[in-house]
Design an enzyme around this catalytic site. Structure first.
Site, short mmCIF file in Angstrom:
data_model
loop_
_atom_site.label_atom_id
_atom_site.label_comp_id
_atom_site.label_asym_id
_atom_site.label_seq_id
_atom_site.Cartn_x
_atom_site.Cartn_y
_atom_site.Cartn_z
N GLU A 122 2.64 1.34 4.76
CA GLU A 122 4.08 1.35 5.02
C GLU A 122 4.67 2.76 5.14
O GLU A 122 5.86 2.96 4.90
CB GLU A 122 4.83 0.58 3.93
CG GLU A 122 4.48 -0.89 3.92
CD GLU A 122 5.43 -1.67 3.03
OE1 GLU A 122 6.33 -2.32 3.59
OE2 GLU A 122 5.29 -1.64 1.79
N HIS A 130 8.82 -2.57 -5.29
CA HIS A 130 8.83 -4.04 -5.32
C HIS A 130 9.38 -4.53 -6.67
O HIS A 130 9.09 -5.64 -7.08
CB HIS A 130 7.41 -4.59 -5.15
CG HIS A 130 6.71 -4.15 -3.89
ND1 HIS A 130 5.34 -4.24 -3.74
CD2 HIS A 130 7.18 -3.63 -2.72
CE1 HIS A 130 5.00 -3.79 -2.54
NE2 HIS A 130 6.09 -3.40 -1.90
N HIS A 165 10.12 3.59 -2.37
CA HIS A 165 9.99 2.19 -1.96
C HIS A 165 9.35 1.41 -3.09
O HIS A 165 8.26 1.73 -3.54
CB HIS A 165 9.15 2.06 -0.70
CG HIS A 165 8.74 0.64 -0.42
ND1 HIS A 165 9.66 -0.39 -0.37
CD2 HIS A 165 7.53 0.06 -0.22
CE1 HIS A 165 9.02 -1.54 -0.15
NE2 HIS A 165 7.73 -1.29 -0.05
N HIS A 197 10.77 -8.78 -0.40
CA HIS A 197 9.78 -7.71 -0.44
C HIS A 197 10.12 -6.68 -1.52
O HIS A 197 9.33 -6.45 -2.42
CB HIS A 197 9.72 -7.07 0.96
CG HIS A 197 8.75 -5.95 1.11
ND1 HIS A 197 8.35 -5.47 2.33
CD2 HIS A 197 8.11 -5.17 0.20
CE1 HIS A 197 7.49 -4.46 2.16
NE2 HIS A 197 7.35 -4.26 0.87
MN MN Z 1 6.10 -2.67 0.17
#
Ligand code: MN
Length: 243
Positions: free
Chosen positions: A78, A99, A97, A168
């Site tokens: 990603e 989760h 980023h 996500h």
């Molecule tokens: Mn991810």
């Protein structure tokens, strides 16, 4: 003469950011944090494909804003999430980023994530949500695995500090890596207390003005949090490396 930022210090900060975000339960085996190279704004630094808690200085790769590197080791799938945000918004210097599970429910329900705590005043009265289905259809794996998806995500973020990714996770950005980490940590905290508060009764949110004022006050306190979190993360990292 152009001021040159110490590259070693940037790498140190990014390694610490990886460890702090694991230590604060914002990242686990998955998720990542990057920073724009302050000496070369067309490049950014990101660890190779591995768990953030285990990242060392040698694991940091350098990418172009097209998410390309000459480092042959495996990369995060990603990475386009980072590259396209840096490309779209020159003021963004760091990207987290995550989760994290406190924030996640706000990505897939109709309850909006908003500032309820002064420590998360930066969230304001609205947190945008990226619906990947609008771009990738109903059969994707929800990952930002190419530049096109990264572009759409960056345009959903616009100039907001935080973006939710449906089903996500989330993205937090900042003008320093310390600010991006601070925002990621307090976004998770705000999400948890907002959800807990909703079980108790009617919620009073911060107004837009309260959010802005609180964000200004807290901006001068980021180093205080960073110093503490770094100390704890470094102490815990010794344990991680020794086992
Ligand atoms: Mn991810």
């Amino acid at each position: 003469m152009k001021h040159t930022v110490d590259k070693d210090q940037q790498v140190t900060d990014l390694v610490d950011a990886n460890h702090i975000l694991f230590d604060r339960a914002v990242l686990d085996a998955f998720g990542h944090v990057s920073m724009r190279d302050q000496n070369s704004p067309e490049h950014f630094l990101l660890a190779r494909n591995m768990a953030p808690a285990l990242v060392t200085r040698d694991d940091i790769q350098t990418f172009t804003l097209d998410a390309e590197t000459d480092d042959a080791r495996p990369m995060y799938l990603e990475r386009f999430l980072h590259s396209e945000i840096y490309k779209a918004n020159p003021s963004v210097m760091a990207v987290v980023h995550s989760h994290s599970t406190g924030v996640l429910p706000f990505s897939f329900t109709d309850r909006p994530l908003r500032a309820v705590s002064h420590m998360a005043g930066f969230l304001g009265v609205h947190t945008p949500v990226f619906e990947i289905r609008d771009v990738a259809g109903s059969g994707s794996d929800l990952l930002i695995r190419d530049a096109t998806l990264g572009k759409h995500l960056a345009s959903a973020l616009k100039d907001a500090p935080v973006l939710l990714m449906r089903g996500h996770g989330s993205v937090a950005v900042g003008s320093t890596v310390q600010q991006a980490v601070f925002r990621a940590v307090f976004t998770e905290m705000n999400a948890r207390v907002q959800a807990e508060g909703a079980l108790l009764g009617e919620t009073t949110y911060l107004t837009a003005e309260e959010g802005e004022s609180a964000a200004i006050s807290n901006a001068s306190q980021i180093d205080r949090a960073w110093a503490l979190w770094r100390l704890q993360a470094r102490a815990n990292t010794v344990t991680v490396s020794a086992t």
